[in-house]
Design an enzyme around this catalytic site. Structure first.
Site, mmCIF file in Angstrom:
data_model
loop_
_atom_site.group_PDB
_atom_site.id
_atom_site.type_symbol
_atom_site.label_atom_id
_atom_site.label_comp_id
_atom_site.label_asym_id
_atom_site.label_seq_id
_atom_site.Cartn_x
_atom_site.Cartn_y
_atom_site.Cartn_z
ATOM 1 N N LYS A 52 0.842 -1.201 0.000
ATOM 2 C CA LYS A 52 0.000 0.000 0.000
ATOM 3 C C LYS A 52 0.880 1.255 0.000
ATOM 4 C CE LYS A 52 -3.858 -2.470 1.924
ATOM 5 N NZ LYS A 52 -4.555 -2.997 3.089
ATOM 6 N N GLN A 96 -5.313 -2.113 9.228
ATOM 7 C CA GLN A 96 -5.076 -3.412 8.589
ATOM 8 C C GLN A 96 -5.700 -4.550 9.406
ATOM 9 O OE1 GLN A 96 -3.461 -3.706 5.515
ATOM 10 N NE2 GLN A 96 -4.162 -5.810 5.643
ATOM 11 N N ASP A 119 -11.541 1.972 3.098
ATOM 12 C CA ASP A 119 -11.766 0.536 2.879
ATOM 13 C C ASP A 119 -13.232 0.258 2.541
ATOM 14 O OD1 ASP A 119 -9.569 -1.143 2.947
ATOM 15 O OD2 ASP A 119 -9.474 -1.202 5.142
#
Ligand code: NAP
Length: 281
Positions: A52, A96, A119
């Protein structure tokens, strides 16, 4: 021979488009920032986080990361999220997953401001997708829509069968395909006669987490097959939920693993970050 839907090529094209958008924003004095939080040092998570950061660097998004120890109390994580929610210089926040067992994932997801939830996991964004309003969409299903559109796969009016009903892949995928006017069937572990249902699919999207489970017996001749699964086979090679070698000769188009859906997920995360900045700064 089937058309190979090449996620590597398509994601690179999108990354270049996003890079231009970021350059344009920068020329107007705007800087886009993503914060990535990792709790503990799960090796797979560390690889995802590193990828990322690399994508951010390429596109020109500034990334900040917090690497917190495994034993971080939930309250401390929630306070960090509050701080980042209130920081006008932060446009996207990503925590995460998976989180260590003592931390309640749901509480963490719900704490991230929906406006910074790149997300697309916050219930407000999930609800927005459900009722056709604007919001962040989960990155993997959003990436699959891009793959289909950019490969000129017709969606409208076609029967799409999705195997899997997880909150991050199967369910949002079903909503997105409905939005594109497909006729959608969602299958799961309690579905009866999976093979027969799959054989009715014009577009089959497989997100079941079972290595090489889908063979040609599940495929209607000429169907489009999208494989979301990622696994390592007995010889440690990456493979998907679809038995690629068996299925490829009977379908009209297929995504490989690796190099299909995988590269699109990070790409869509980058797009969400830029959209977060456009919408809220
Ligand atoms: P998940 O949460 O484990 O969900 C799997 C789904 O498949 C569940 O809905 C389950 O049904 C269903 N299922 C399992 N066995 C089945 C069977 N025999 N017949 C029919 N349905 C069955 O997995 P996920 O998070 O959606 O991920 C799916 C796969 O995609 C995994 O391999 C994951 O690693 C991969 N993935 C890849 C990306 C990427 O960027 N490429 C992103 C996310 C996930 P129930 O609901 O009844 O249990």
């Amino acid at each position: 021979m089937a058309q190979i839907i090449d996620g590597k090529v398509i994601s690179q094209i999108i990354k270049n488009e996003l890079r231009l958008q970021v350059q344009d924003l920068q020329s107007k004095g705007k800087k886009c920032t993503l914060v990535v939080i990792q709790v503990g040092n799960d090796p797979a998570s560390s690889v995802y986080v590193a990828n990322k950061k690399k994508a951010c660097e390429y596109i020109g998004i500034s990334s900040r990361s917090y690497e917190l120890p495994e034993e971080t109390p939930e309250q401390q994580l929630l306070e960090l999220i509050d701080e980042l929610n209130n920081d006008a210089g932060v446009h996207g926040i990503l925590c995460q997953l998976p989180l260590p067992k003592h931390i309640n994932e749901k509480r963490v997801i719900n704490r991230i401001s929906p406006q910074k939830d790149v997300d697309g996991f916050h219930p407000q964004n999930v609800g927005a997708l459900m009722i056709g309003e604007q919001g962040f969409v989960s990155c993997t299903p959003a990436g699959i829509i891009e793959l289909l559109k950019r490969s000129d796969v017709e969606i409208e009016g076609r029967h799409c069968v999705i195997i899997g009903r997880s909150n991050i892949v199967g369910k949002p995928m079903a909503m997105l395909m409905l939005r594109e006017n497909a006729t959608v069937t969602v299958c799961h572990s309690k579905t009866k006669d999976l093979q027969n249902i799959c054989r009715q699919a014009d577009i089959l999207i497989v997100a079941m987490g079972k290595p090489k489970y889908i063979t040609r017996d599940y495929i209607k001749e000429g169907a489009v097959v999208i494989d979301v699964g990622i696994h390592r086979d007995a010889s440690n090679k990456l493979c998907g939920d679809v038995d690629y070698k068996d299925v490829e000769p009977v379908c009209s188009a297929i995504t490989p693993v690796p190099g299909g859906v995988g590269p699109m997920t990070i790409c869509m995360l980058m797009k969400n970050c830029i959209d977060a900045m456009k919408d809220y700064s």
